[in-house]
Design a protein around this motif. Structure first.
Motif, PDB file in Angstrom:
ATOM      1  N   THR A   9       0.834  -1.204   0.000  1.00  0.00           N
ATOM      2  CA  THR A   9       0.000   0.000   0.000  1.00  0.00           C
ATOM      3  C   THR A   9       0.866   1.249   0.000  1.00  0.00           C
ATOM      4  OG1 THR A   9      -1.750  -1.192   1.168  1.00  0.00           O
ATOM      5  CG2 THR A   9      -1.833   1.216   1.219  1.00  0.00           C
ATOM      6  N   SER A  12       2.385   1.660  -3.372  1.00  0.00           N
ATOM      7  CA  SER A  12       1.405   2.213  -4.302  1.00  0.00           C
ATOM      8  C   SER A  12       1.215   3.711  -4.090  1.00  0.00           C
ATOM      9  CB  SER A  12       0.068   1.482  -4.128  1.00  0.00           C
ATOM     10  OG  SER A  12      -0.880   1.938  -5.043  1.00  0.00           O
ATOM     11  N   THR A  64      -6.075  -0.016  -6.249  1.00  0.00           N
ATOM     12  CA  THR A  64      -5.604   0.192  -4.878  1.00  0.00           C
ATOM     13  C   THR A  64      -6.785   0.270  -3.909  1.00  0.00           C
ATOM     14  OG1 THR A  64      -3.647   1.367  -5.659  1.00  0.00           O
ATOM     15  CG2 THR A  64      -4.267   1.717  -3.367  1.00  0.00           C
ATOM     16  N   TRP A  68      -8.395  -2.795  -0.864  1.00  0.00           N
ATOM     17  CA  TRP A  68      -8.802  -2.632   0.530  1.00  0.00           C
ATOM     18  C   TRP A  68     -10.289  -2.895   0.729  1.00  0.00           C
ATOM     19  CZ3 TRP A  68      -5.887  -2.706   4.658  1.00  0.00           C
ATOM     20  CH2 TRP A  68      -4.526  -2.481   4.483  1.00  0.00           C
ATOM     21  N   MET A  78      -3.739  -5.567  -5.379  1.00  0.00           N
ATOM     22  CA  MET A  78      -2.631  -4.668  -5.052  1.00  0.00           C
ATOM     23  C   MET A  78      -1.446  -4.898  -5.985  1.00  0.00           C
ATOM     24  SD  MET A  78      -1.810  -2.074  -3.298  1.00  0.00           S
ATOM     25  CE  MET A  78      -2.988  -1.971  -1.981  1.00  0.00           C
ATOM     26  N   ALA A  81      -2.298  -3.083  -8.987  1.00  0.00           N
ATOM     27  CA  ALA A  81      -2.186  -1.639  -8.755  1.00  0.00           C
ATOM     28  C   ALA A  81      -0.742  -1.176  -8.874  1.00  0.00           C
ATOM     29  CB  ALA A  81      -2.742  -1.279  -7.377  1.00  0.00           C
ATOM     30  N   VAL A  82       0.166  -1.901  -8.241  1.00  0.00           N
ATOM     31  CA  VAL A  82       1.580  -1.518  -8.300  1.00  0.00           C
ATOM     32  C   VAL A  82       2.088  -1.604  -9.742  1.00  0.00           C
ATOM     33  CG1 VAL A  82       3.904  -2.174  -7.559  1.00  0.00           C
ATOM     34  CG2 VAL A  82       2.056  -2.051  -5.883  1.00  0.00           C
ATOM     35  N   TRP A  85       0.749   1.388 -11.612  1.00  0.00           N
ATOM     36  CA  TRP A  85       1.492   2.619 -11.292  1.00  0.00           C
ATOM     37  C   TRP A  85       2.824   2.640 -12.018  1.00  0.00           C
ATOM     38  CZ3 TRP A  85      -0.872   6.662 -10.141  1.00  0.00           C
ATOM     39  CH2 TRP A  85      -1.900   6.704  -9.222  1.00  0.00           C
TER      40      TRP A  85
END
Length: 100
Positions: A9, A12, A64, A68, A78, A81-82, A85
C-alpha cells in the motif's frame, strides 16, 4: 513469513505521489521540456503523454482502493495496482523522452 499489507500500500501511494508530482507539479515539464526553442511544442506533446499515462493511473487508483474493499482479493488487486502505477510512470518517462 507473512508480508504486511501496509508495504504494498505504501509502495502504491509513493508511486502515486511520484506520478502526481510529475504530471501536476511540473516535474515532467522540468525534466523533459527545458530551455529549448520548441518548449511549447514539447509541453503540448507531454500533455498528450500525460493523458495516456493518466489512464493507467486511474486504473491503478481503482485497483488500490479495490484491494482494501475486497480483502479476499487483496494481493491480486494490489499487485495489479503496483504494476499499473509502474506502467503509468513508464509511459510518462518514455513518452517524455520521445517528446523532447
Amino acid at each position: 513469513m507473512r508480508i504486511s499489507p501496509v508495504i504494498p500500500t505504501v509502495a502504491s501511494l509513493l508511486l502515486a505521489a511520484l506520478w502526481g508530482l510529475s504530471v501536476f507539479a511540473g516535474w515532467g515539464l522540468e525534466a523533459f521540456c527545458t530551455d529549448e526553442e520548441s518548449s511549447a511544442a514539447c509541453a503540448k506533446r507531454l500533455d498528450t503523454v500525460s493523458t495516456v499515462s493518466g489512464l493507467f493511473a486511474v486504473l491503478a487508483a481503482c485497483l488500490t482502493v479495490g484491494a482494501w474493499l475486497f480483502p479476499l482479493r487483496f494481493w491480486a488487486l494490489m499487485g495489479g495496482a503496483v504494476l499499473s502505477w509502474l506502467a503509468a510512470a513508464g509511459v510518462l518517462f518514455f513518452g517524455g523522452m520521445l517528446a523532447q
